[in-house]
Design a protein around this motif. Structure first.
Motif, PDB file in Angstrom:
ATOM      1  N   CYS A 186       0.762  -1.380   0.086  1.00 57.73           N
ATOM      2  CA  CYS A 186      -0.027   0.073   0.038  1.00 57.73           C
ATOM      3  C   CYS A 186       0.922   1.299  -0.124  1.00 57.73           C
ATOM      4  O   CYS A 186       0.396   2.334  -0.780  1.00 57.73           O
ATOM      5  CB  CYS A 186      -1.063   0.062   1.107  1.00 57.73           C
ATOM      6  N   LEU A 187       1.816   1.331   0.773  1.00 60.36           N
ATOM      7  CA  LEU A 187       2.972   2.489   0.838  1.00 60.36           C
ATOM      8  C   LEU A 187       3.402   2.519  -0.681  1.00 60.36           C
ATOM      9  O   LEU A 187       3.503   3.675  -1.212  1.00 60.36           O
ATOM     10  CB  LEU A 187       3.897   2.225   1.914  1.00 60.36           C
ATOM     11  N   ALA A 188       3.873   1.494  -1.190  1.00 56.39           N
ATOM     12  CA  ALA A 188       4.404   1.607  -2.590  1.00 56.39           C
ATOM     13  C   ALA A 188       3.190   2.180  -3.591  1.00 56.39           C
ATOM     14  O   ALA A 188       3.746   2.974  -4.426  1.00 56.39           O
ATOM     15  CB  ALA A 188       5.055   0.413  -3.005  1.00 56.39           C
ATOM     16  N   ILE A 189       2.155   1.641  -3.409  1.00 62.30           N
ATOM     17  CA  ILE A 189       1.157   2.036  -4.381  1.00 62.30           C
ATOM     18  C   ILE A 189       0.869   3.491  -4.216  1.00 62.30           C
ATOM     19  O   ILE A 189       0.600   4.131  -5.450  1.00 62.30           O
ATOM     20  CB  ILE A 189      -0.097   1.054  -4.417  1.00 62.30           C
ATOM     21  N   ALA A 190       0.669   3.819  -3.069  1.00 63.67           N
ATOM     22  CA  ALA A 190       0.338   5.310  -2.956  1.00 63.67           C
ATOM     23  C   ALA A 190       1.497   6.267  -3.241  1.00 63.67           C
ATOM     24  O   ALA A 190       1.114   7.500  -3.263  1.00 63.67           O
ATOM     25  CB  ALA A 190       0.080   5.520  -1.432  1.00 63.67           C
ATOM     26  N   GLN A 191       2.833   5.823  -3.499  1.00 63.39           N
ATOM     27  CA  GLN A 191       3.475   6.974  -3.927  1.00 63.39           C
ATOM     28  C   GLN A 191       3.207   7.381  -5.073  1.00 63.39           C
ATOM     29  O   GLN A 191       2.867   6.872  -6.239  1.00 63.39           O
ATOM     30  CB  GLN A 191       4.870   6.381  -3.993  1.00 63.39           C
ATOM     31  N   PRO A 192       3.485   8.734  -5.324  1.00 58.15           N
ATOM     32  CA  PRO A 192       3.364   9.329  -6.819  1.00 58.15           C
ATOM     33  C   PRO A 192       4.103   8.972  -7.904  1.00 58.15           C
ATOM     34  O   PRO A 192       5.335   8.454  -7.595  1.00 58.15           O
ATOM     35  CB  PRO A 192       3.348  11.050  -6.509  1.00 58.15           C
TER      36      PRO A 192
END
Length: 265
Positions: free
Chosen positions: A259-265
């Motif tokens: 989730c943290l990786a997906i949320a990165q722009p």
């Protein structure tokens, strides 16, 4: 080397007594006064009975009767105070138990679990059968809904994306065969595996798939380093992972990293 304190040392005895009183006070809470009154009343009643009984035998009848009634009333009052304190403690314990059950249940969202299993079935990572669940965790990370579910012998992790993807990406660890039928999303092209994990990956559109393999790679590499890389399906609005062993807690940890990786722009 530190020495073990002598248990009969008055200093440690007093400290143990203070600790015991503090623990008892914390456990009884606001009912400690009633408990103390009950215990004190009973002790006082027996002391009075022991002291006044010899005198009452030689006293006039009305004095003997009065002493007996007084001691009996004291015993009844002390017993009543103890009963009230016990009832209140039991009621508080029941309320605390109910509260803990509500809090424990609040971390599991049944509709989210059913939706996660449905996404796993649509991805071809789970058979369409009875949805028996042994353990589950649900929640949100960076605004993304996450569900980690143990169903049967497998653990599934499903992350719901905010926007629908226009391509599909799949990954099979160690070139293992896909568990069930692949979705008919279009022709598949080989692409590099996420994080260089041992296995095979395919996508219906190479360029956006390479962006996503870069995003998802570190989390999959972490899972592989922990002992097992999962099957992965990324399509529409669902990222689905499946482990043939493991546990829900580990899957949720991997899900947080994803989730943290997906949320990165």
């Amino acid at each position: 080397m530190a020495r073990t304190p002598f248990l009969l040392n008055p200093k440690y005895l007093m400290q143990n007594l203070r600790d015991g009183f503090d623990a008892a006070k914390a456990r009884t809470g606001s009912e400690g006064v009633l408990v103390a009154l009950s215990a004190g009343g009973l002790v006082l009643a027996f002391l009075l009975l022991a002291l006044l009984a010899p005198l009452a035998l030689n006293a006039p009848g009305f004095i003997s009767y009065g002493v007996g009634v007084f001691v009996l009333l004291l015993v009844l009052a002390a017993t009543g105070a103890g009963a009230v304190a016990l009832w209140r403690l039991m009621a508080q314990g029941a309320r605390d138990g109910a509260s803990s059950q509500v809090q424990a249940a609040s971390i599991v969202n049944e509709p989210a679990i059913q939706a996660a299993l449905s996404d796993a079935e649509d991805a071809g990572l789970r058979a369409m059968s009875s949805r028996e669940v042994q353990d589950a965790m649900t929640g949100r990370v960076q605004g993304l809904a996450l569900a980690a579910v143990q169903s049967g012998a497998h653990v599934f992790l499903v992350i719901r994306l905010k926007q629908k993807l226009s391509f599909s990406l799949i990954f099979a660890p160690k070139a293992a065969p896909w568990p069930f039928a692949l979705p008919a999303d279009g022709a598949l092209t080989p692409v590099p595996t996420p994080g260089g994990v041992d296995g095979l990956a395919w996508a219906t559109d190479r360029d956006p798939a390479l962006v996503w393999t870069t995003r998802l790679g570190p989390a999959l590499a972490m899972s592989a380093a922990g002992g097992e890389a999962p099957f992965l399906s990324l399509r529409a609005k669902a990222l689905v992972l499946r482990w043939d062993s493991g546990d829900v807690g580990t899957a949720a940890l991997i899900g947080r990293e994803l989730c943290l990786a997906i949320a990165q722009p």
